[in-house]
Design a protein around this motif. Structure first.
Motif, PDB file in Angstrom:
ATOM      1  N   ARG B   5       0.831  -1.213   0.000  1.00 25.95           N
ATOM      2  CA  ARG B   5       0.000   0.000   0.000  1.00 25.95           C
ATOM      3  C   ARG B   5       0.856   1.251   0.000  1.00 25.95           C
ATOM      4  O   ARG B   5       0.499   2.258  -0.614  1.00 25.95           O
ATOM      5  CB  ARG B   5      -0.950  -0.009   1.200  1.00 25.95           C
ATOM      6  CG  ARG B   5      -2.205  -0.798   0.893  1.00 25.95           C
ATOM      7  CD  ARG B   5      -3.246  -0.646   1.957  1.00 25.95           C
ATOM      8  NE  ARG B   5      -3.682   0.730   2.148  1.00 25.95           N
ATOM      9  CZ  ARG B   5      -4.489   1.091   3.141  1.00 25.95           C
ATOM     10  NH1 ARG B   5      -4.895   0.188   4.016  1.00 25.95           N
ATOM     11  NH2 ARG B   5      -4.876   2.339   3.263  1.00 25.95           N
ATOM     12  N   LEU B   6       1.977   1.173   0.723  1.00 22.29           N
ATOM     13  CA  LEU B   6       2.893   2.320   0.709  1.00 22.29           C
ATOM     14  C   LEU B   6       3.399   2.571  -0.715  1.00 22.29           C
ATOM     15  O   LEU B   6       3.448   3.713  -1.179  1.00 22.29           O
ATOM     16  CB  LEU B   6       4.067   2.063   1.656  1.00 22.29           C
ATOM     17  CG  LEU B   6       5.132   3.166   1.678  1.00 22.29           C
ATOM     18  CD1 LEU B   6       4.543   4.486   2.174  1.00 22.29           C
ATOM     19  CD2 LEU B   6       6.315   2.765   2.545  1.00 22.29           C
ATOM     20  N   ALA B   7       3.725   1.474  -1.404  1.00 22.41           N
ATOM     21  CA  ALA B   7       4.200   1.600  -2.788  1.00 22.41           C
ATOM     22  C   ALA B   7       3.126   2.280  -3.638  1.00 22.41           C
ATOM     23  O   ALA B   7       3.403   3.187  -4.432  1.00 22.41           O
ATOM     24  CB  ALA B   7       4.527   0.221  -3.359  1.00 22.41           C
ATOM     25  N   ILE B 356      10.455  -0.714  -3.832  1.00 22.34           N
ATOM     26  CA  ILE B 356      10.742  -0.044  -5.108  1.00 22.34           C
ATOM     27  C   ILE B 356      10.323  -0.928  -6.288  1.00 22.34           C
ATOM     28  O   ILE B 356       9.763  -0.443  -7.282  1.00 22.34           O
ATOM     29  CB  ILE B 356      12.232   0.327  -5.216  1.00 22.34           C
ATOM     30  CG1 ILE B 356      12.657   1.163  -4.005  1.00 22.34           C
ATOM     31  CG2 ILE B 356      12.522   1.078  -6.503  1.00 22.34           C
ATOM     32  CD1 ILE B 356      11.991   2.501  -3.883  1.00 22.34           C
ATOM     33  N   LEU B 357      10.554  -2.243  -6.154  1.00 21.25           N
ATOM     34  CA  LEU B 357      10.095  -3.145  -7.218  1.00 21.25           C
ATOM     35  C   LEU B 357       8.580  -3.046  -7.364  1.00 21.25           C
ATOM     36  O   LEU B 357       8.047  -2.989  -8.471  1.00 21.25           O
ATOM     37  CB  LEU B 357      10.493  -4.593  -6.909  1.00 21.25           C
ATOM     38  CG  LEU B 357      11.955  -4.977  -7.106  1.00 21.25           C
ATOM     39  CD1 LEU B 357      12.173  -6.434  -6.763  1.00 21.25           C
ATOM     40  CD2 LEU B 357      12.399  -4.708  -8.535  1.00 21.25           C
ATOM     41  N   ALA B 358       7.903  -2.997  -6.211  1.00 22.23           N
ATOM     42  CA  ALA B 358       6.438  -2.910  -6.248  1.00 22.23           C
ATOM     43  C   ALA B 358       5.998  -1.627  -6.947  1.00 22.23           C
ATOM     44  O   ALA B 358       5.042  -1.636  -7.726  1.00 22.23           O
ATOM     45  CB  ALA B 358       5.868  -2.966  -4.836  1.00 22.23           C
ATOM     46  N   GLU B 359       6.719  -0.535  -6.704  1.00 25.05           N
ATOM     47  CA  GLU B 359       6.354   0.718  -7.377  1.00 25.05           C
ATOM     48  C   GLU B 359       6.489   0.584  -8.893  1.00 25.05           C
ATOM     49  O   GLU B 359       5.624   1.029  -9.648  1.00 25.05           O
ATOM     50  CB  GLU B 359       7.209   1.872  -6.852  1.00 25.05           C
ATOM     51  CG  GLU B 359       6.845   2.243  -5.423  1.00 25.05           C
ATOM     52  CD  GLU B 359       7.647   3.411  -4.873  1.00 25.05           C
ATOM     53  OE1 GLU B 359       8.236   4.160  -5.670  1.00 25.05           O
ATOM     54  OE2 GLU B 359       7.666   3.574  -3.636  1.00 25.05           O
ATOM     55  N   GLY B 360       7.586  -0.052  -9.321  1.00 25.74           N
ATOM     56  CA  GLY B 360       7.772  -0.266 -10.762  1.00 25.74           C
ATOM     57  C   GLY B 360       6.666  -1.127 -11.344  1.00 25.74           C
ATOM     58  O   GLY B 360       6.109  -0.831 -12.404  1.00 25.74           O
ATOM     59  N   VAL B 361       6.326  -2.195 -10.613  1.00 27.03           N
ATOM     60  CA  VAL B 361       5.296  -3.117 -11.106  1.00 27.03           C
ATOM     61  C   VAL B 361       3.927  -2.435 -11.134  1.00 27.03           C
ATOM     62  O   VAL B 361       3.154  -2.602 -12.081  1.00 27.03           O
ATOM     63  CB  VAL B 361       5.269  -4.401 -10.249  1.00 27.03           C
ATOM     64  CG1 VAL B 361       4.057  -5.245 -10.578  1.00 27.03           C
ATOM     65  CG2 VAL B 361       6.546  -5.203 -10.474  1.00 27.03           C
ATOM     66  N   GLY B 414       8.254  -3.893 -15.780  1.00 24.33           N
ATOM     67  CA  GLY B 414       8.218  -2.997 -14.625  1.00 24.33           C
ATOM     68  C   GLY B 414       9.288  -3.370 -13.615  1.00 24.33           C
ATOM     69  O   GLY B 414       9.950  -2.509 -13.030  1.00 24.33           O
ATOM     70  N   MET B 415       9.454  -4.679 -13.428  1.00 23.80           N
ATOM     71  CA  MET B 415      10.443  -5.156 -12.455  1.00 23.80           C
ATOM     72  C   MET B 415      11.864  -4.844 -12.920  1.00 23.80           C
ATOM     73  O   MET B 415      12.691  -4.391 -12.138  1.00 23.80           O
ATOM     74  CB  MET B 415      10.311  -6.667 -12.281  1.00 23.80           C
ATOM     75  CG  MET B 415       9.359  -7.058 -11.191  1.00 23.80           C
ATOM     76  SD  MET B 415       9.374  -8.847 -11.066  1.00 23.80           S
ATOM     77  CE  MET B 415       9.066  -9.017  -9.341  1.00 23.80           C
ATOM     78  N   ILE B 416      12.096  -5.103 -14.214  1.00 25.32           N
ATOM     79  CA  ILE B 416      13.439  -4.854 -14.744  1.00 25.32           C
ATOM     80  C   ILE B 416      13.775  -3.368 -14.628  1.00 25.32           C
ATOM     81  O   ILE B 416      14.866  -2.991 -14.208  1.00 25.32           O
ATOM     82  CB  ILE B 416      13.536  -5.312 -16.218  1.00 25.32           C
ATOM     83  CG1 ILE B 416      13.432  -6.840 -16.279  1.00 25.32           C
ATOM     84  CG2 ILE B 416      14.823  -4.832 -16.858  1.00 25.32           C
ATOM     85  CD1 ILE B 416      13.215  -7.388 -17.669  1.00 25.32           C
TER      86      ILE B 416
END
Lengths: 209, 437
Positions: B5-7, B356-361, B414-416
């Motif tokens: 949720r923060l992401a 950060i990965l979650a934000e990208g995804v 997104g992950m990459i």
């Protein structure tokens, strides 16, 4: 309770710091005084588990932080140490109460919204619970920082120059608030500062030299 | 309140970055998916309408045009052929031919094509009657499902055909009225959009119109031979004769004309069958073409364009991943105290990596959703256009395996894009950051 023994630190083996032993029981306060550049922040970070000492041992409660892995130290810090930094930083995308709840979450404690609201109430911030942290006044920000340091009922509360930006009146107010709140959860309160005004408020003192 | 949720909050708390990343990502994914949608649906339509037809025989001209006109009904005829010339291929008991379907084109109703033919056309497309009966003689018409729906024709309705494939020309054969005697079940093939009438009905209708318009019309036809091939007339003499729409009846009118013959071979790998189109092209005035070859030629012609757009789509997808990377990387600098604070509060390195990965995804998934929506929206416009222009029906809002693959690809992308910022975030030195060093 916090207890250190023979801790020292060096940056790149050039700057050496040897720190006096510190002992502070739950419900008591201690003031660590010193001029800039004498290693105050370094000591605070060692006490707070943000930095590992080159030598010596830090005991918080009955746990030696030396024996903890990095991830375990992160968790331990989250649960047992509340830190109030000189500058107030928050998770800016979250509101006030969410910041407190995220602090609960990150430490691995269960999220307890009513406990968070309770602390806000004690610090007269209840009406600001859904404000964005950027919209708070400096005084309010500092009180939210204090609330965050208290939320997980830590054994140790560390404060880095909590009074540097405050006038005399507010300085006294904030320190007594910290003192009062730390006592309420029986935490040891260690304040690191160069602010001579605090000498008169906290009698238990160590001067770094 | 958790890291995911923060992401999410972090992502939406910066609307400008969000919009930029999402728009770019949506463009890339949307373009790729749109190409896939158009491609699969077009291929599907073309394949379905191939209907195992091995050869089309018609008048000389462009073989591709002949195929498009007679099998897909999206181009004008190359001309007409006389039954006398066509006779050998229409004869029952031909040693190589299993089925041959004569077509007479040239008229339409509300831009649905009227096709003069016999019942063998139904076997090509598995056509079955839904209401009423099959056309047999006179001016009876059995109409395809879509034609009935969209032209608003019902059982017993009468209509006049217009010459050519365009209603606007106002060239109606208003002396002769067709009558709807049957409606076919939907087949998903081109049959759905056809109006089937006896071959002889086409002659009859044009017979009268030729008479009505007089000689001028014939001259007109000859002058603009190819351009107006769509409006080709079937000129012929008068016959007071009852047609029964059998192949024998057709063959007995050697002077009449048809547009083409759709042929299925008994054995399509037979050597003689394989050589038949070439023989026809070399030795007769007729033209024969293999649909498979012509359609492959068409694919390869269109292919160059779609290839270019595909590269463009991949380029946009790459740029969008880059924009996610840059936006996350830039935000790290602004958020370094926040991230250090999370570590102080008990957050682990793994936790920050995840954040950060979650934000990208999340950015990628929002972009994906918007892109998929846009691609289907574009498809529905394309479908409307195709249905107006060619009477081809497209399904705009069905979702398939491609979408799932694109979702997985988007998440991976997104992950990459987030990987390097995530590693940087997780390896932040909290002591240095917080003491301002």
């Amino acid at each position: 309770m916090i207890h250190t023994r023979d801790i020292s630190y060096s940056y790149d083996n050039k700057q050496f710091f040897n720190f006096p032993d510190i002992f502070c029981k739950g419900g008591e306060q201690m003031l660590i005084l010193g001029q800039s550049g004498i290693g105050k922040s370094t000591l605070l970070h060692i006490l707070g588990g943000l930095l590992r000492p080159k030598q010596g041992e830090v005991m918080i409660g009955d746990v030696s932080t030396n024996g903890l892995t990095n991830a375990a130290l992160d968790r331990f810090r989250g649960k047992n140490i509340g830190i109030i930094f000189q500058r107030n930083h928050f998770l800016s995308s979250l509101n006030v109460v969410e910041n407190l709840m995220m602090t609960q979450r990150l430490s691995g404690t269960n999220i307890d919204r009513s406990a968070a609201m309770n602390i806000l109430d004690r610090l007269e911030l209840k009406h600001k619970y859904d404000s964005k942290t950027n919209d708070l006044s400096e005084g309010e920000k500092q009180r939210v920082t204090i609330a965050r340091a208290l939320i997980n009922k830590p054994k140790l509360i560390l404060a880095d120059e909590p009074s540097s930006a405050l006038d005399d009146k507010n300085c006294e107010k904030v320190i007594s608030l910290l003192d009062e709140q730390a006592k309420a959860i029986n935490a040891a309160l260690v304040v690191v500062t160069h602010d001579a005004r605090l000498k008169n408020i906290i009698p238990n003192q160590i001067e770094l030299s | 309140m958790n890291l995911f949720r923060l992401a999410w909050r972090n992502v939406i708390s910066n609307p400008l970055n969000l919009i930029l990343s999402v728009v770019l990502f949506a463009l890339g994914i949307g373009l790729i998916n749109y190409l896939l949608l158009v491609n699969t649906q077009l291929k599907d339509k073309f394949d379905k309408n191939l209907a195992d037809i091995d050869m089309v025989i018609g008048a000389k001209g462009s073989p591709l045009q002949m195929i498009l006109c007679n099998m897909y009904h999206i181009d004008n005829p190359t001309g007409n052929i006389s039954i006398k010339n066509a006779k050998p291929f229409l004869r029952p008991n031909h040693p190589l031919i299993k089925r041959s379907v004569p077509l007479s084109l040239g008229d339409s109703y509300k831009s649905f094509r009227i096709v003069g033919t016999n019942h063998s056309i139904l076997e090509l497309y598995d056509g079955q009657i839904q209401n009423g009966k099959l056309w047999t003689g006179g001016l009876e018409a059995t109409i395809g499902y879509a034609a009935a729906q969209e032209a608003g024709l019902r059982m017993g309705d009468q209509f006049v055909s217009s010459h050519g494939f365009d209603d606007e020309l106002d060239m109606t054969h208003d002396h002769a009225k067709f009558k709807v005697v049957g409606i076919l079940k939907p087949t998903g093939s081109v049959l759905d959009q056809l109006i089937l009438v006896p071959s002889a009905a086409i002659w009859e209708v044009h017979d009268h119109s030729a008479e009505a318009m007089g000689k001028e019309d014939h001259d007109h036809d000859h002058d603009h031979d190819h351009d107006h091939s769509g409006h080709e007339h079937h000129h012929h003499d008068h016959h007071e004769h009852v047609h029964d729409n059998t192949i024998e009846d057709l063959l007995s009118h050697e002077d009449e004309e048809i547009t083409s013959i759709l042929v299925q071979f008994k054995n399509r790998t037979n050597f003689q069958a394989l050589n038949m189109p070439r023989n026809i092209n070399e030795n007769t005035d007729l033209q024969a073409a293999s649909p498979a070859i012509e359609i492959n030629r068409l694919y390869s012609m269109i292919g160059v364009g779609t290839e270019a757009i595909r590269y463009l789509a991949f380029l946009i997808a790459f740029v969008s991943a880059l924009s996610i990377f840059i936006s996350l990387f830039k935000s790290l600098r602004e958020r370094k105290y926040e991230l250090a604070l999370m570590r102080v509060s008990g957050g682990t390195k793994g936790g920050l990596l995840f954040l950060i990965l979650a934000e990208g995804v999340i950015l990628a998934i929002i972009g994906y959703v918007v892109g998929i929506f846009l691609s289907h929206l574009a498809m529905s416009f394309t479908g409307q256009f195709m249905s107006r222009a060619y009477r081809y029906q497209f399904e705009a809002w069905n979702f398939g395996k491609n979408e799932l693959i694109l979702l997985v690809l988007s998440i991976a992308l997104g992950m990459i894009a987030a990987l390097i910022p995530a590693i940087k975030a997780s390896s932040t030195d909290i002591h240095k950051t917080l003491s301002g060093k």
